[in-house]
Design a protein around this motif. Structure first.
Motif, PDB file in Angstrom:
ATOM      1  N   ARG A  18       0.766  -1.100   0.125  1.00 56.50           N
ATOM      2  CA  ARG A  18       0.086  -0.119   0.013  1.00 56.50           C
ATOM      3  C   ARG A  18       0.920   1.268  -0.128  1.00 56.50           C
ATOM      4  O   ARG A  18       0.523   2.263  -0.917  1.00 56.50           O
ATOM      5  CB  ARG A  18      -0.905   0.100   1.378  1.00 56.50           C
ATOM      6  N   VAL A  19       1.746   1.121   0.916  1.00 59.33           N
ATOM      7  CA  VAL A  19       2.871   2.464   0.675  1.00 59.33           C
ATOM      8  C   VAL A  19       3.298   2.630  -0.332  1.00 59.33           C
ATOM      9  O   VAL A  19       3.799   3.895  -0.813  1.00 59.33           O
ATOM     10  CB  VAL A  19       3.564   1.920   2.334  1.00 59.33           C
ATOM     11  N   ALA A  22       1.165   4.174  -2.776  1.00 60.91           N
ATOM     12  CA  ALA A  22       0.998   5.572  -2.600  1.00 60.91           C
ATOM     13  C   ALA A  22       2.037   6.276  -2.999  1.00 60.91           C
ATOM     14  O   ALA A  22       2.084   7.531  -3.369  1.00 60.91           O
ATOM     15  CB  ALA A  22       0.656   5.872  -1.013  1.00 60.91           C
ATOM     16  N   LEU A  23       3.263   5.916  -2.601  1.00 58.97           N
ATOM     17  CA  LEU A  23       4.564   6.752  -2.935  1.00 58.97           C
ATOM     18  C   LEU A  23       4.600   6.765  -4.494  1.00 58.97           C
ATOM     19  O   LEU A  23       5.094   7.771  -5.151  1.00 58.97           O
ATOM     20  CB  LEU A  23       5.633   5.930  -2.455  1.00 58.97           C
ATOM     21  N   MET A  25       2.448   6.860  -6.949  1.00 61.49           N
ATOM     22  CA  MET A  25       1.137   7.831  -7.204  1.00 61.49           C
ATOM     23  C   MET A  25       1.774   9.487  -6.739  1.00 61.49           C
ATOM     24  O   MET A  25       1.893  10.357  -7.878  1.00 61.49           O
ATOM     25  CB  MET A  25       0.094   7.859  -6.620  1.00 61.49           C
ATOM     26  N   ARG A  26       2.593   9.403  -5.720  1.00 57.39           N
ATOM     27  CA  ARG A  26       3.130  10.739  -5.354  1.00 57.39           C
ATOM     28  C   ARG A  26       4.244  10.931  -5.980  1.00 57.39           C
ATOM     29  O   ARG A  26       4.231  12.148  -6.555  1.00 57.39           O
ATOM     30  CB  ARG A  26       3.228  10.748  -3.993  1.00 57.39           C
ATOM     31  N   LEU A  29       3.209  12.262  -9.620  1.00 56.85           N
ATOM     32  CA  LEU A  29       2.706  13.647  -9.612  1.00 56.85           C
ATOM     33  C   LEU A  29       3.696  14.662  -9.371  1.00 56.85           C
ATOM     34  O   LEU A  29       3.741  15.880  -9.892  1.00 56.85           O
ATOM     35  CB  LEU A  29       1.637  13.628  -8.231  1.00 56.85           C
ATOM     36  N   THR A  30       4.656  14.327  -8.555  1.00 58.23           N
ATOM     37  CA  THR A  30       5.610  15.486  -8.126  1.00 58.23           C
ATOM     38  C   THR A  30       6.548  15.686  -9.110  1.00 58.23           C
ATOM     39  O   THR A  30       7.105  16.596  -9.610  1.00 58.23           O
ATOM     40  CB  THR A  30       6.408  15.211  -6.872  1.00 58.23           C
ATOM     41  N   ARG A  34       0.899  17.953 -13.745  1.00 59.96           N
ATOM     42  CA  ARG A  34      -0.185  17.925 -14.599  1.00 59.96           C
ATOM     43  C   ARG A  34      -0.269  18.629 -15.718  1.00 59.96           C
ATOM     44  O   ARG A  34      -1.390  18.796 -16.220  1.00 59.96           O
ATOM     45  CB  ARG A  34      -1.601  17.949 -13.703  1.00 59.96           C
ATOM     46  N   PRO A  97      14.154  14.750   0.139  1.00 58.23           N
ATOM     47  CA  PRO A  97      12.787  15.487  -0.070  1.00 58.23           C
ATOM     48  C   PRO A  97      11.522  14.669   0.529  1.00 58.23           C
ATOM     49  O   PRO A  97      10.428  15.066   0.314  1.00 58.23           O
ATOM     50  CB  PRO A  97      12.731  15.367  -1.599  1.00 58.23           C
ATOM     51  N   ASN A  98      11.872  13.425   0.886  1.00 59.71           N
ATOM     52  CA  ASN A  98      10.829  12.629   1.250  1.00 59.71           C
ATOM     53  C   ASN A  98      10.599  12.400   2.883  1.00 59.71           C
ATOM     54  O   ASN A  98       9.817  11.644   3.490  1.00 59.71           O
ATOM     55  CB  ASN A  98      10.710  11.223   0.808  1.00 59.71           C
ATOM     56  N   SER A 100       9.601  14.299   5.232  1.00 57.44           N
ATOM     57  CA  SER A 100       8.414  14.855   5.881  1.00 57.44           C
ATOM     58  C   SER A 100       7.270  13.545   5.791  1.00 57.44           C
ATOM     59  O   SER A 100       6.668  13.526   6.610  1.00 57.44           O
ATOM     60  CB  SER A 100       7.855  15.976   5.240  1.00 57.44           C
ATOM     61  N   LEU A 101       7.379  12.762   4.690  1.00 58.85           N
ATOM     62  CA  LEU A 101       6.338  11.732   4.739  1.00 58.85           C
ATOM     63  C   LEU A 101       6.797  10.496   5.913  1.00 58.85           C
ATOM     64  O   LEU A 101       5.974   9.800   6.188  1.00 58.85           O
ATOM     65  CB  LEU A 101       6.414  11.099   3.370  1.00 58.85           C
ATOM     66  N   MET A 102       7.983  10.450   6.222  1.00 56.73           N
ATOM     67  CA  MET A 102       8.602   9.514   7.217  1.00 56.73           C
ATOM     68  C   MET A 102       8.025   9.709   8.438  1.00 56.73           C
ATOM     69  O   MET A 102       8.411   9.019   9.459  1.00 56.73           O
ATOM     70  CB  MET A 102      10.128   9.360   7.201  1.00 56.73           C
ATOM     71  N   VAL A 107       6.045   4.437   6.432  1.00 60.73           N
ATOM     72  CA  VAL A 107       6.938   4.963   5.156  1.00 60.73           C
ATOM     73  C   VAL A 107       8.415   4.799   5.553  1.00 60.73           C
ATOM     74  O   VAL A 107       8.781   5.609   6.561  1.00 60.73           O
ATOM     75  CB  VAL A 107       6.396   6.489   4.807  1.00 60.73           C
TER      76      VAL A 107
END
Lengths: 265, 220
Positions: A18-19, A22-23, A25-26, A29-30, A34, A97-98, A100-102, A107
């Motif tokens: 799952r993680v 999600a990562l 997809m993120r 996007l980053t 779009r 850069p990741n 903050s997600l930790m 994650v």
């Protein structure tokens, strides 16, 4: 007891899946946003690279020491380079850069690396497949003789790239020098990687040494699958497997060390 | 129940290793609310990260026997280059939640309207705090770790936080750190002060506050 351990393992695998999803997809996007063609850049960019190199080599009639058509030679060679070279480039500096997600305890550093690796390998693979189909369609290229052997070589290159990427990504988090050194090393490794020559065209004395470069074995394997009897390939698959295995172990150990030491921001 | 046993945390610095947390032990039971006071840089946020499991102690153990939130801070835990909606989707995916329902809640709580489709880095501090808080409320935990979440934002925001956290979720355990001593007094039953890496518990708020004030003065 055993079944409960199995359940724990299964649950952990589900969380990790799952993680990573999600990562992924993120990350898409980053990285691509779009705007205009968005995530199509994932494989359009390597396709442009490969096409550019193909054209360049065709125009300059690059010497590659075999009777193969230059287009086929460039496609198999340069796609392979993109596969093993882009993964480390994307993993070095991936943690920062990741951070903050930790804050989310599920994650982990490994997930960040795996998401980027999947994306990078996916992009290189789509580019290779789409270009192959296109060149075959317009008649520049014969279809591969044995697709499974191509896949085998491709997977070996991906394995090598992924384990190297995780090792350098983890080490690079501690030592800035890794990032500085990677660029020249990757650049110098390109002509040695088997992308621009066939092992068979080298002097016999050099052949045994060049096979110590792991990527060479993978590229030769891809070309065997593509061209079959038309080429005489040299590779040492057990050596490459052993090399990748050792590299993977080392990489996972370093990733574990890093994930113990990082401070989420 | 959360059990913290003999936790030490060392950070390497240019002038050698620094012991930020020194042999910390405590427990937090279900429904209990613990407030921790301490100066800037005393190690409050570090302690909360260790309890959350996002960071590992140098030695010692943290055992979680209930679900524990990530550290709820006014700025943290999301990515600036993504839009507010993307962040909601990301968190929903990690915690396996239905993001459509969550988006409705976040839109309603934050009142951010069209800005939810803009990158978070373009938000003001107050907007960011609203988003961070709303995202934190998406997922239900047994224990919330609260790191200065209401340090920014206007009165209306504070009122709504109060309702979500302390009325609707009054049965949950909480670990609260804040510079706002009144906030800690109003919401907690147990009090501790962190200073020089040591965590010391006090019988009541006044004693904790006295110790905290002394620590501040001593170093002035």
């Amino acid at each position: 007891m055993e079944s409960s351990q199995f359940n724990v393992l299964f649950r952990s695998a589900a969380i990790q899946g799952r993680v990573i999803q999600a990562l992924l997809m993120r990350e898409i996007l980053t990285r691509f946003g779009r705007h205009n063609i968005g995530f199509l850049w994932l494989f359009v960019e390597p396709m442009l690279f490969t096409t550019g190199v193909t054209i360049l080599w065709t125009v300059t009639k690059a010497v590659h020491g075999s009777t193969l058509p230059i287009v086929a030679f460039a496609l198999t060679g340069y796609s392979s380079v993109l596969l093993w070279r882009n993964m480390p480039s994307r993993c070095i500096g991936a943690v920062e850069p990741n951070l903050s997600l930790m804050y989310h305890r599920n994650v982990r550093v490994l997930d960040v690396f795996l998401a980027r690796l999947l994306l990078e390998a996916g992009g290189a693979t789509i580019s290779f497949v789409v270009l192959s189909l296109f060149y075959i369609y317009i008649g520049w290229l014969e279809p591969p003789v044995d697709v499974l052997t191509v896949a085998k070589g491709w997977l070996m290159l991906a394995w090598f790239g992924a384990s190297l990427a995780m090792l350098l990504g983890a080490l690079g988090e501690k030592h800035e020098v890794i990032e500085r050194l990677w660029h020249p090393v990757a650049y110098i490794a390109f002509p040695l990687s088997g992308a621009a020559f066939m092992v068979d065209s080298l002097p016999a004395a050099a052949q045994q040494y060049i096979l110590y470069v792991p990527m060479v074995n993978g590229v030769e394997l891809v070309r065997e699958g593509y061209f079959g009897d038309k080429v005489h390939v040299h590779y040492d698959l057990p050596y490459m497997v052993a090399f990748c295995m050792a590299l993977s172990l080392l990489a996972l150990a370093q990733v574990t060390v890093i994930s113990r030491e990082i401070t989420p921001e | 129940m959360i059990t913290v046993e003999h936790v030490n945390k060392v950070y390497p610095t240019r002038s050698g290793d620094r012991l930020v947390l020194d042999d910390i032990s405590f427990t937090l039971a279900r429904g209990e609310k613990l407030g921790i006071l301490g100066r800037n840089g005393a190690g409050k946020s570090t302690l909360i990260r260790l309890v959350s499991g996002a960071e590992r102690p140098t030695s010692g153990t943290v055992t979680q026997e209930m679900s524990v939130s990530w550290p709820l801070a006014f700025g943290g835990a999301f990515q600036g280059t993504l839009t507010g909606l993307d962040n909601v989707r990301f968190i929903s995916r990690i915690y396996r939640q239905d993001y459509k329902r969550n988006i409705d809640f976040v839109a309603d709580f934050t009142e951010l309207g069209i800005y939810l489709r803009e990158p978070v880095r373009s938000y003001s501090q107050g907007m960011r705090a609203r988003l961070a808080f709303a995202i934190s409320m998406i997922i239900e935990f047994d224990c919330y770790l609260i790191d200065e979440i209401t340090a920014v934002g206007d009165a209306r925001f504070h009122e709504r936080c109060e309702a979500e956290l302390f009325q609707k979720r009054n049965d949950r355990a909480m670990l609260i750190i804040s510079h706002d001593v009144n906030y800690v007094r109003q919401h907690c039953q147990r009090f501790a002060v962190i200073n020089d890496g040591k965590l010391i518990f006090y019988e009541d708020f006044d004693q904790a506050y006295y110790a905290h004030a002394q620590n501040m003065n001593l170093h002035n």
